[in-house]
Write a protein that holds these residues in place. Sequence first.
Motif, mmCIF file in Angstrom:
data_model
loop_
_atom_site.group_PDB
_atom_site.id
_atom_site.type_symbol
_atom_site.label_atom_id
_atom_site.label_comp_id
_atom_site.label_asym_id
_atom_site.label_seq_id
_atom_site.Cartn_x
_atom_site.Cartn_y
_atom_site.Cartn_z
ATOM 1 N N PHE A 109 40.304 51.144 32.624
ATOM 2 C CA PHE A 109 40.594 49.777 33.054
ATOM 3 C C PHE A 109 41.919 49.737 33.812
ATOM 4 C CE2 PHE A 109 37.793 48.833 29.385
ATOM 5 C CZ PHE A 109 36.810 48.190 30.101
ATOM 6 N N LEU A 110 42.846 50.575 33.342
ATOM 7 C CA LEU A 110 44.141 50.649 34.015
ATOM 8 C C LEU A 110 43.946 51.211 35.427
ATOM 9 C CD1 LEU A 110 46.715 49.737 32.744
ATOM 10 C CD2 LEU A 110 47.271 52.087 32.170
ATOM 11 N N LEU A 139 41.318 50.831 37.216
ATOM 12 C CA LEU A 139 40.719 49.740 37.984
ATOM 13 C C LEU A 139 41.803 48.783 38.479
ATOM 14 C CD1 LEU A 139 37.713 48.944 38.461
ATOM 15 C CD2 LEU A 139 38.029 47.274 36.644
ATOM 16 N N ALA A 140 42.746 48.479 37.602
ATOM 17 C CA ALA A 140 43.852 47.610 38.000
ATOM 18 C C ALA A 140 44.690 48.293 39.073
ATOM 19 C CB ALA A 140 44.714 47.268 36.787
ATOM 20 N N ILE A 156 43.249 47.911 42.500
ATOM 21 C CA ILE A 156 43.514 46.618 43.127
ATOM 22 C C ILE A 156 44.992 46.512 43.510
ATOM 23 C CG2 ILE A 156 43.434 44.121 42.768
ATOM 24 C CD1 ILE A 156 41.117 44.630 40.841
ATOM 25 N N TYR A 211 51.708 45.836 32.355
ATOM 26 C CA TYR A 211 50.616 44.858 32.464
ATOM 27 C C TYR A 211 51.105 43.580 33.142
ATOM 28 C CZ TYR A 211 48.829 48.155 29.110
ATOM 29 O OH TYR A 211 48.451 49.315 28.508
ATOM 30 N N THR A 262 51.525 44.170 36.752
ATOM 31 C CA THR A 262 50.221 44.151 37.426
ATOM 32 C C THR A 262 49.780 42.728 37.707
ATOM 33 O OG1 THR A 262 49.637 46.131 36.234
ATOM 34 C CG2 THR A 262 47.851 44.965 37.299
ATOM 35 N N LEU A 263 49.917 41.854 36.712
ATOM 36 C CA LEU A 263 49.525 40.459 36.919
ATOM 37 C C LEU A 263 50.327 39.848 38.066
ATOM 38 C CD1 LEU A 263 49.118 39.052 33.285
ATOM 39 C CD2 LEU A 263 47.338 39.479 34.970
ATOM 40 N N LEU A 314 49.113 41.221 41.319
ATOM 41 C CA LEU A 314 47.835 40.627 41.721
ATOM 42 C C LEU A 314 48.064 39.266 42.358
ATOM 43 C CD1 LEU A 314 45.569 41.504 38.667
ATOM 44 C CD2 LEU A 314 45.535 42.518 40.929
ATOM 45 N N LEU A 374 45.547 31.734 36.849
ATOM 46 C CA LEU A 374 45.707 32.693 37.945
ATOM 47 C C LEU A 374 44.491 32.671 38.864
ATOM 48 C CD1 LEU A 374 47.343 35.775 36.175
ATOM 49 C CD2 LEU A 374 48.433 34.016 37.551
ATOM 50 N N VAL A 413 43.081 35.227 41.528
ATOM 51 C CA VAL A 413 43.175 36.562 40.928
ATOM 52 C C VAL A 413 41.901 36.802 40.117
ATOM 53 C CG1 VAL A 413 44.363 37.939 39.190
ATOM 54 C CG2 VAL A 413 45.681 36.575 40.809
ATOM 55 N N VAL A 439 40.119 41.605 35.813
ATOM 56 C CA VAL A 439 41.335 42.414 35.671
ATOM 57 C C VAL A 439 42.392 41.665 34.866
ATOM 58 C CG1 VAL A 439 43.128 43.656 36.890
ATOM 59 C CG2 VAL A 439 40.849 43.555 37.834
ATOM 60 N N SER A 440 42.571 40.357 35.157
ATOM 61 C CA SER A 440 43.648 39.652 34.453
ATOM 62 C C SER A 440 43.346 39.521 32.962
ATOM 63 C CB SER A 440 43.907 38.288 35.094
ATOM 64 O OG SER A 440 42.762 37.496 35.071
ATOM 65 N N ILE A 493 41.704 41.659 31.179
ATOM 66 C CA ILE A 493 41.934 42.978 30.570
ATOM 67 C C ILE A 493 43.429 43.197 30.352
ATOM 68 C CG2 ILE A 493 41.809 45.464 30.983
ATOM 69 C CD1 ILE A 493 39.105 44.918 32.379
ATOM 70 N N MET A 494 44.235 42.806 31.340
ATOM 71 C CA MET A 494 45.692 42.915 31.176
ATOM 72 C C MET A 494 46.139 42.073 29.968
ATOM 73 S SD MET A 494 46.765 44.902 33.574
ATOM 74 C CE MET A 494 45.263 45.820 33.677
ATOM 75 N N MET A 495 45.575 40.865 29.846
ATOM 76 C CA MET A 495 45.953 39.988 28.736
ATOM 77 C C MET A 495 45.539 40.596 27.392
ATOM 78 S SD MET A 495 47.668 37.538 29.922
ATOM 79 C CE MET A 495 47.798 36.359 28.592
ATOM 80 N N TRP A 527 45.649 43.757 26.620
ATOM 81 C CA TRP A 527 46.657 44.747 26.219
ATOM 82 C C TRP A 527 47.968 44.066 25.844
ATOM 83 C CZ3 TRP A 527 45.121 49.094 24.515
ATOM 84 C CH2 TRP A 527 43.926 49.627 24.994
ATOM 85 N N ILE A 528 48.290 42.968 26.542
ATOM 86 C CA ILE A 528 49.512 42.255 26.176
ATOM 87 C C ILE A 528 49.376 41.716 24.746
ATOM 88 C CG2 ILE A 528 51.007 40.301 26.748
ATOM 89 C CD1 ILE A 528 50.238 40.749 29.689
#
Lengths: 315, 355
Positions: A234-235, A237-238, A241, A286, A289-290, A293, B133, B139, B143-144, B146-148, B150-151
């Motif tokens: 997943f990382l 994939l990020a 982007i 993370y 990345t947000l 994006l 977002l 956005v 992806v966002s 998935i990032m959330m 992990w946060i």
Amino acid sequence: MWNIIVQIFPYAIAFTIPLLITALGGLYSERSGVVNIGLDGLMIVGAFTGALTIFKLQPILPDAAIWIGLLAAMIAGILFSLLHAFASINLNANQVISGTAINMIAGALTVFLARNITGSGNIRIISGFGRNDIPVLSSIPVIGKLFFTQTYASTWLVLLILLISTFVLYKTAFGLRLRACGEHPHAADSAGVNVYKVRYIAVMISGAFSGLGGAVMLVTFSGEFTGNVAGLGFLALAALIFGQWKPLGILGATFFFGFASTIANVSQVVPVLAAIPGLILKVFPYIVTLIALVIFSKSSQAPRAAGEPFDHGKR
Amino acid sequence: MKLPIIKGIKKETAVSLLAVVFGLVAGALFMLMTGNNPFAGYAFLFQGGLMSIERIGNTLATSTPLILTGLSIAFAFKTGMFNVGAAGQMLFGGFCATAVGLTLNLPKPLLLTLMLIAAILGGALWAWVPGFLKARFNVHEVVSTIMMNWISYWVVYYTVPAYFKGEFLETESRKISDHASLKVAWLSDLFGGSYINLGILLAVIAVIVISFILDKTVMGYELKSVGFNRFAAEYAGVSVNRSIILSMMISGALAGLGGAALYVGNASNIQIGILPSQGMDGIAVSLLGANSPLGVLGAAIFFGLLYSGKGFMNAMTNIPPEIADTIIATIIYFAATSVMIEKFIDRIIRRKRGE
């Protein structure tokens, strides 16, 4: 400070490489118009196949076992990616859902098989790649210490693949056709390009590279198959982007992740970093990345047809 | 379109049922390949989930978080959003509920209400970020979220040991007291000592409320219209951005409630270093349930049955418990490639007609 950087640099590179090769696989797939969020699952398949092959071969062929394992991981990745290719190219399935199914199947099936083989579900290999200093180059001041000491053979393999990929994507007829399929498949089709074939090849390349990524992770820093790849897919994939679907952008993005994660992991033993709360260091990649994006959202370079099934008759 | 063979059943239902059949057949093949008897395997699997009133209670309890995450993801799907972040939302929602339960000392009904509100708000907040977002900056939510995830993982990882450390282990929180738990004596007694709890009632209420919102309210209609065609919806005067954020927040609230059902219902403390698997399984549930609240309820109970029976099957045979996950994943692949199954159904229909 310099000492710290020199010390953690090899670890940062080791962490970057599986991300890089997997994101590069995703690049082929998305550039051809197929979104592949199954990268994580394909990495798991690669790690499993690599671990199993190396585990079985190492007693017989101690020297070649690792390389054969990497090759087996790539082949397994290709075979598994066919599931995604079939669903998203032939059946016009929702590519995100199909990719999710790939992730779920890979996670469940590999542990199921591993349990049948080893009982615990984990497969530990006897040894991975050793770290080598590159002769001559490692004695260059500054750069030598950072890039040419303590390197893995797989690192050079992946960097070579990155170079070749850049060439293939931008300087060959195949690369042009592949990018055309991702931007405007109907235009490519009317120019005589077989969109289905190109997309199949692209997804298979993404399978091979992700499989390799999972196996590289195994033979460098993890040493054991445990049923997941810590979400690296997943990382990746990020990073794809974040890197705006370009080989060099991906290199930068994955190296950023590799470096940030390594800093977070070693922060306990480095006095300068120990002052920063661990939570901040861990969530840093993370959150960046947000933010990235958001910044790139205005000028996104996403392939225009990514995620859209190609329908021959549709205009 | 109705099928002539099984009258009254919608095509979507038929597709889901066939996906289940194919998944079970694939499971049987995997059992055969690894040298086990699939008939014995399935017999033990279903016995493990159903053979006593206590086990039925446990099956329902296992299904509870799945119903809520499935509903969460299905709701987001209706508005055209793919919420992969249910795991993070439920973890954070469950964490908020646990934090309230460990901090406040109030009478049970009041405390539980506050804990549930905390879970709902926590989940909604976690889903607000990707929703915002998406609406504001376009956005991609996959992806966002998935990032959330992990946060959320790291927030819980550091906050639990710092403020709510368990008595014996660093890796889990203190146990919540009895009056901060969704477990109630009458329900456990009804199911012969099972760990079933009020969560299942909450889940059923959520199913009813969400069906009502989607089918009977203007808001539900607007949210669905954005999912069908956001441009048409915008032209018709629906605020697309507001709908996206609202839909994600409701979705997150449901996932947060699922977190409460898991961490202060089925369990009585929160573990660190693990994202709840129900987040990803919720995708499977919503797909198999064809995104309808009732379908989600049925699919979640079926998956709950597979999960709660797998331990017994593993104890009685040599089949690894991961077979349950493998079956579910295979079902999802078939549900995702429903085109193939639809063609298969069409062919059967044509053959019946004698074409």
